[in-house]
Each structure stands twice: as C-alpha cells, then as structure tokens.
Design a protein around this motif. Structure first.
Motif, PDB file in Angstrom:
ATOM      1  N   ALA A  47       8.043  -6.788  -1.168  1.00 39.46           N
ATOM      2  CA  ALA A  47       7.335  -5.950  -2.039  1.00 39.46           C
ATOM      3  C   ALA A  47       7.871  -4.340  -3.033  1.00 39.46           C
ATOM      4  O   ALA A  47       7.109  -4.385  -3.142  1.00 39.46           O
ATOM      5  CB  ALA A  47       6.597  -5.023  -0.911  1.00 39.46           C
ATOM      6  N   ALA A  48       8.959  -4.123  -2.419  1.00 35.46           N
ATOM      7  CA  ALA A  48       9.890  -3.079  -3.720  1.00 35.46           C
ATOM      8  C   ALA A  48      10.330  -3.553  -4.706  1.00 35.46           C
ATOM      9  O   ALA A  48       9.951  -3.410  -6.211  1.00 35.46           O
ATOM     10  CB  ALA A  48      10.621  -2.878  -2.705  1.00 35.46           C
ATOM     11  N   SER A  49      10.888  -4.716  -4.525  1.00 32.89           N
ATOM     12  CA  SER A  49      11.206  -5.668  -6.028  1.00 32.89           C
ATOM     13  C   SER A  49      10.140  -5.907  -6.277  1.00 32.89           C
ATOM     14  O   SER A  49       9.479  -5.784  -7.733  1.00 32.89           O
ATOM     15  CB  SER A  49      11.573  -6.922  -5.340  1.00 32.89           C
ATOM     16  OG  SER A  49      10.692  -7.467  -5.291  1.00 32.89           O
ATOM     17  N   PHE A  50       8.019  -6.011  -5.456  1.00 34.10           N
ATOM     18  CA  PHE A  50       7.249  -6.140  -6.581  1.00 34.10           C
ATOM     19  C   PHE A  50       7.153  -5.159  -7.141  1.00 34.10           C
ATOM     20  O   PHE A  50       6.632  -4.892  -8.706  1.00 34.10           O
ATOM     21  CB  PHE A  50       5.805  -6.851  -5.451  1.00 34.10           C
ATOM     22  CG  PHE A  50       5.113  -7.045  -6.550  1.00 34.10           C
ATOM     23  CD1 PHE A  50       4.524  -8.010  -7.690  1.00 34.10           C
ATOM     24  CD2 PHE A  50       3.724  -6.525  -6.275  1.00 34.10           C
ATOM     25  CE1 PHE A  50       2.700  -8.831  -7.599  1.00 34.10           C
ATOM     26  CE2 PHE A  50       2.551  -6.182  -7.111  1.00 34.10           C
ATOM     27  CZ  PHE A  50       2.281  -7.198  -7.522  1.00 34.10           C
ATOM     28  N   VAL A  51       6.686  -3.893  -6.666  1.00 35.96           N
ATOM     29  CA  VAL A  51       6.597  -2.712  -7.100  1.00 35.96           C
ATOM     30  C   VAL A  51       7.418  -2.483  -8.463  1.00 35.96           C
ATOM     31  O   VAL A  51       6.845  -1.794  -9.316  1.00 35.96           O
ATOM     32  CB  VAL A  51       6.630  -1.933  -5.812  1.00 35.96           C
ATOM     33  CG1 VAL A  51       6.477  -0.355  -6.543  1.00 35.96           C
ATOM     34  CG2 VAL A  51       5.782  -1.567  -5.520  1.00 35.96           C
ATOM     35  N   LEU A  52       8.512  -2.208  -8.166  1.00 33.95           N
ATOM     36  CA  LEU A  52       8.950  -2.772  -9.377  1.00 33.95           C
ATOM     37  C   LEU A  52       8.561  -3.298 -10.924  1.00 33.95           C
ATOM     38  O   LEU A  52       8.606  -3.224 -11.951  1.00 33.95           O
ATOM     39  CB  LEU A  52      11.234  -2.631  -9.347  1.00 33.95           C
ATOM     40  CG  LEU A  52      11.745  -2.499 -10.697  1.00 33.95           C
ATOM     41  CD1 LEU A  52      11.327  -0.972 -11.067  1.00 33.95           C
ATOM     42  CD2 LEU A  52      13.114  -2.601  -9.887  1.00 33.95           C
ATOM     43  N   VAL A  91       1.658   3.534  -9.582  1.00 36.84           N
ATOM     44  CA  VAL A  91       2.566   3.193  -8.894  1.00 36.84           C
ATOM     45  C   VAL A  91       2.388   4.780  -8.591  1.00 36.84           C
ATOM     46  O   VAL A  91       3.359   5.703  -8.772  1.00 36.84           O
ATOM     47  CB  VAL A  91       3.629   2.502  -8.783  1.00 36.84           C
ATOM     48  CG1 VAL A  91       4.886   2.795  -8.191  1.00 36.84           C
ATOM     49  CG2 VAL A  91       3.378   0.689  -8.479  1.00 36.84           C
ATOM     50  N   LYS A  92       3.123   5.182  -7.058  1.00 37.32           N
ATOM     51  CA  LYS A  92       3.395   6.617  -7.253  1.00 37.32           C
ATOM     52  C   LYS A  92       4.825   6.879  -7.167  1.00 37.32           C
ATOM     53  O   LYS A  92       5.326   7.870  -7.786  1.00 37.32           O
ATOM     54  CB  LYS A  92       3.489   7.231  -5.293  1.00 37.32           C
ATOM     55  CG  LYS A  92       2.068   6.590  -4.386  1.00 37.32           C
ATOM     56  CD  LYS A  92       2.294   7.859  -3.936  1.00 37.32           C
ATOM     57  CE  LYS A  92       2.784   6.655  -2.521  1.00 37.32           C
ATOM     58  NZ  LYS A  92       2.190   6.952  -1.514  1.00 37.32           N
ATOM     59  N   ASN A  93       5.367   6.026  -6.927  1.00 39.27           N
ATOM     60  CA  ASN A  93       7.129   6.031  -7.642  1.00 39.27           C
ATOM     61  C   ASN A  93       7.996   6.462  -8.910  1.00 39.27           C
ATOM     62  O   ASN A  93       6.592   5.561  -9.984  1.00 39.27           O
ATOM     63  CB  ASN A  93       8.159   4.461  -6.216  1.00 39.27           C
ATOM     64  CG  ASN A  93       7.323   4.432  -5.127  1.00 39.27           C
ATOM     65  OD1 ASN A  93       6.179   4.023  -5.377  1.00 39.27           O
ATOM     66  ND2 ASN A  93       7.797   5.018  -4.203  1.00 39.27           N
ATOM     67  N   SER A  94       8.557   6.707  -9.040  1.00 43.65           N
ATOM     68  CA  SER A  94       8.774   6.673 -10.506  1.00 43.65           C
ATOM     69  C   SER A  94       9.739   5.946 -10.559  1.00 43.65           C
ATOM     70  O   SER A  94      10.797   5.460  -9.389  1.00 43.65           O
ATOM     71  CB  SER A  94       9.406   8.391 -11.027  1.00 43.65           C
ATOM     72  OG  SER A  94      11.197   8.184 -10.123  1.00 43.65           O
ATOM     73  N   SER A  98      12.985   6.671 -10.093  1.00 42.27           N
ATOM     74  CA  SER A  98      13.865   6.146  -8.595  1.00 42.27           C
ATOM     75  C   SER A  98      14.007   4.874  -7.780  1.00 42.27           C
ATOM     76  O   SER A  98      14.328   4.859  -7.054  1.00 42.27           O
ATOM     77  CB  SER A  98      12.628   6.953  -7.958  1.00 42.27           C
ATOM     78  OG  SER A  98      11.344   6.068  -7.641  1.00 42.27           O
ATOM     79  N   LEU A  99      13.291   4.398  -8.472  1.00 46.68           N
ATOM     80  CA  LEU A  99      12.589   2.655  -8.121  1.00 46.68           C
ATOM     81  C   LEU A  99      14.263   1.850  -8.493  1.00 46.68           C
ATOM     82  O   LEU A  99      15.693   1.502  -8.122  1.00 46.68           O
ATOM     83  CB  LEU A  99      11.884   1.729  -8.899  1.00 46.68           C
ATOM     84  CG  LEU A  99      10.540   2.230  -8.191  1.00 46.68           C
ATOM     85  CD1 LEU A  99       9.588   1.946  -8.495  1.00 46.68           C
ATOM     86  CD2 LEU A  99      10.641   2.337  -6.488  1.00 46.68           C
ATOM     87  N   THR A 100      14.991   2.399  -9.781  1.00 43.42           N
ATOM     88  CA  THR A 100      15.936   1.114 -10.125  1.00 43.42           C
ATOM     89  C   THR A 100      17.036   2.053 -10.212  1.00 43.42           C
ATOM     90  O   THR A 100      17.964   0.958 -10.072  1.00 43.42           O
ATOM     91  CB  THR A 100      15.988   1.578 -12.462  1.00 43.42           C
ATOM     92  OG1 THR A 100      15.705   3.071 -12.341  1.00 43.42           O
ATOM     93  CG2 THR A 100      14.745   0.772 -12.356  1.00 43.42           C
ATOM     94  N   LEU A 118       0.817  -1.189   0.423  1.00 43.43           N
ATOM     95  CA  LEU A 118      -0.431  -0.341  -0.026  1.00 43.43           C
ATOM     96  C   LEU A 118       0.585   1.433   0.057  1.00 43.43           C
ATOM     97  O   LEU A 118       0.478   2.344  -0.249  1.00 43.43           O
ATOM     98  CB  LEU A 118      -1.045   0.179   1.120  1.00 43.43           C
ATOM     99  CG  LEU A 118      -0.825   0.239   2.695  1.00 43.43           C
ATOM    100  CD1 LEU A 118      -1.746   0.675   3.115  1.00 43.43           C
ATOM    101  CD2 LEU A 118       0.130  -0.650   3.284  1.00 43.43           C
ATOM    102  N   TYR A 119       2.032   1.136   0.439  1.00 44.79           N
ATOM    103  CA  TYR A 119       2.991   2.537   0.982  1.00 44.79           C
ATOM    104  C   TYR A 119       3.279   3.011  -0.898  1.00 44.79           C
ATOM    105  O   TYR A 119       3.602   3.899  -0.579  1.00 44.79           O
ATOM    106  CB  TYR A 119       3.955   2.207   1.201  1.00 44.79           C
ATOM    107  CG  TYR A 119       3.453   2.020   3.571  1.00 44.79           C
ATOM    108  CD1 TYR A 119       2.959   2.811   3.583  1.00 44.79           C
ATOM    109  CD2 TYR A 119       3.525   0.272   3.489  1.00 44.79           C
ATOM    110  CE1 TYR A 119       2.241   1.905   5.064  1.00 44.79           C
ATOM    111  CE2 TYR A 119       3.415   0.165   5.061  1.00 44.79           C
ATOM    112  CZ  TYR A 119       2.882   1.295   5.286  1.00 44.79           C
ATOM    113  OH  TYR A 119       2.646   0.849   6.850  1.00 44.79           O
ATOM    114  N   SER A 120       3.373   1.959  -1.449  1.00 43.30           N
ATOM    115  CA  SER A 120       3.515   2.612  -2.956  1.00 43.30           C
ATOM    116  C   SER A 120       2.575   3.075  -3.961  1.00 43.30           C
ATOM    117  O   SER A 120       3.069   2.774  -5.375  1.00 43.30           O
ATOM    118  CB  SER A 120       4.603   1.471  -3.903  1.00 43.30           C
ATOM    119  OG  SER A 120       5.578   1.207  -2.893  1.00 43.30           O
ATOM    120  N   LEU A 121       1.002   2.970  -3.660  1.00 41.16           N
ATOM    121  CA  LEU A 121       0.053   3.328  -4.165  1.00 41.16           C
ATOM    122  C   LEU A 121      -0.649   4.521  -3.916  1.00 41.16           C
ATOM    123  O   LEU A 121      -0.393   5.295  -2.503  1.00 41.16           O
ATOM    124  CB  LEU A 121      -0.993   1.538  -4.235  1.00 41.16           C
ATOM    125  CG  LEU A 121      -0.454   1.228  -4.912  1.00 41.16           C
ATOM    126  CD1 LEU A 121      -1.330  -0.347  -4.059  1.00 41.16           C
ATOM    127  CD2 LEU A 121      -0.072   0.750  -5.921  1.00 41.16           C
TER     128      LEU A 121
END
Ligand SMILES: *[C@@H]1O[C@H](CO)[C@@H](O)[C@H](O)[C@H]1NC(C)=O
Ligand SMILES: *[C@@H]1O[C@H](CO)[C@@H](O)[C@H](O)[C@H]1NC(C)=O
Length: 275
Positions: free
Chosen positions: A233-238, A251-254, A257-259, A48-51
């Motif tokens: 979770a972060a690897s799923f978000v990426l 997803v909120k993050n660019s 910013s993730l890579t 939820l923190y990335s949405l």
C-alpha cells in the motif's frame, strides 16, 4: 455578525467532515481483504490511512480475478453503476491475466497482445471473444470516465522477488501494458493516471531485503501478510504521490516523508522501464 460567523463556521465544519470522494478499488486477491488465506491481507485494506479522513475507500477487489473475468462478471460495470462524479477508481490486475487459452481456458487468461487483438474461446460452455489486457483496462476506464470519475491504471504488485535468496525483479509485459493503456487514453489531460506499482513495490522489497520480505509471505509467493500488504500500500501511495493526479496531491504524507524510508525515490516511468 457573531451569528453569521458561527453559521459560516458550522457549514464549513460540516463540509469538511463530509465525504470528499470515494476511491473504488478493482483488483485481485493481492488487493482484496484476506482472500489469500486468513493469515494474509491485501494492500487495498491499507490505502485509507494515507488519505484524509474525508475520503472513503471501497475495496471491490476479489480473489482469483483478471481484467477479463472482472469484466465478464460485470464487476467493472457494477462499480460504474454507483461511482459518482469526482470519485476515483483504481484498477490493478496482472496476477491472473497470463497463461494460455489452450488447451483449457481457465476463464481468466487474456488474449495475447497490446492492442485490438481478439481470441475466440468457449468458457463454461459459452462462446466468448477474449480481448487483450490493455483493451480491458481501456474499456473499464471509459465506463468510469463517462460517469465523471477519474481513473488510476496501476500495474500489479510482483510476486515475492526475494524468494531465491536474492531480490531480483524485471517487468512483465503487463507492467508495460498498464502504462500503455493510460497513455493511449490521453493520460493526465483525460483524467487517467498510471501508477507503476510493480516497479515501486520491487524497489521497496529490494530495500527491505531477503530476510524481511520472505518472512512476510506466509503461504506462497503471491499472498502477503498484513505487514507486507502495508508495504504494498505504501509503495502504491508513493507512486500516486510522485504522479500528477489530484488523488496523489490529497495524500496526507509529504513526498519527503515517504522517500526517506525503504520506499525509495520517485521513479520516472515513461514506458521504457529503468531497472
Ligand atoms: C501517512 O501518514 C499516516 C499518519 O498520518 C500513516 O498512518 C500512514 O501509514 C502514512 N503513509 C505512508 C505510506 O507512510
Ligand atoms: C525514458 O526515460 C529514459 C531515462 O529515464 C530515457 O533514456 C528514454 O529515452 C525515455 N524514453 C521515452 C520514450 O521517452
């Protein structure tokens, strides 16, 4: 005019604070809340923190389940009963799907195969026709698509790939099956998307290194602590962000910013797994 404008503004603000969509999570203990012990956490608790805050995450994962037992216990059907058009369902299994149906069926092992193969078994005194992992994935996805939801078919997180002192990962057959099921359902044009979560998680673990990774598997090589659940979770978000779904776009993050972090680059997954 000012009245009309403020009415429009109010209705806009009202709409923006309403729920955009619910994201249901179907999986095992690696996704569920603390089901590997009170000092562990599942990655589903951190999505939820990335949405955007207008998204609700409903974590229906439960420890010890496979695609087969989640099906037999009616847990996919229970999600299908409440999912609304425009919602999302993430399906991620694999930790409990392997093994053999003989001599003792544990109720979780899938029939071996990549398609319409079936196996006959008796579990808990009840005769059961066991399907393959991709068949369970496809049947679940169809339940949700029929309700107007969109579906993410994800591969499982690996066990600790650094436990021997060197971080080594190779895909299991389930990594391939999750992609195969997505592809056979029609992929993006059908509203079904794949996240190569196993591969993204392995990439992140390699970048973090042995000492860090080993410190965050407190009990065994499957269940992570909160820190490592957040990594998962972060690897799923990426993986989501690198794909084509509207959920990834939300997803909120660019991507940049993730890579730039330990998560590493987007991976072009096409069924032949580059390692
Ligand atoms: C995305 O950004 C939020 C802050 O807006 C942060 O809490 C979250 O951890 C970030 N997600 C990832 C995967 O880095
Ligand atoms: C998958 O991608 C790899 C390179 O990333 C390429 O060599 C291979 O031919 C591709 N396979 C398919 C089936 O598209």
């Amino acid at each position: 005019m000012p009245f009309t404008l403020s009415a429009i503004l109010l209705s806009f603000l009202g709409a923006s604070s309403a729920t955009a969509a619910t994201v249901y999570l179907a999986g095992d203990s690696t996704m569920a809340k603390t089901s590997g012990g009170s000092n562990t956490q599942g990655w589903g608790e951190y999505l939820l923190y990335s949405l955007p805050s207008s998204y609700v995450v409903s974590n229906k994962a439960i420890g010890g389940r496979s695609a087969r037992s989640f099906t037999r216990e009616g847990r996919f059907q229970a999600i299908a009963n409440v999912v609304q058009s425009g919602d999302w369902v993430v399906v991620e299994f694999g930790h409990n799907d392997g093994g053999s149906l003989t001599p003792t069926d544990n109720g979780r092992t899938d029939c071996f195969g990549d398609g319409a193969q079936t196996c006959n078994t008796v579990y808990n005194g009840v005769a059961e026709t066991v399907l393959t992992y991709p068949a369970y994935y496809k049947n679940a996805a169809k339940l949700f698509l029929d309700k107007g939801a969109k579906v993410i078919l994800s591969s499982a997180t690996p066990n600790n790939i650094c436990e021997t002192g060197t971080c080594v990962w190779g895909p299991s057959r389930f990594d391939y099956y999750a992609w195969l099921a997505t592809s056979q359902l029609g992929g993006t044009s059908a509203g079904v998307y794949h996240v190569a979560h196993g591969q993204y998680a392995a990439q992140a673990m390699k970048a973090l290194g042995t000492t860090t990774v080993n410190a965050h598997y407190p009990n065994d090589h499957t269940h992570t602590d909160a820190y490592m659940a957040n990594v998962m979770a972060a690897s799923f978000v990426l993986g989501l962000k690198c794909g084509t779904s509207a959920l990834g776009a939300a997803v909120k993050n660019s991507t940049a910013s993730l890579t730039v972090t330990y998560l590493g680059p987007c991976i072009a997954f096409n069924g032949t797994i580059p390692i």
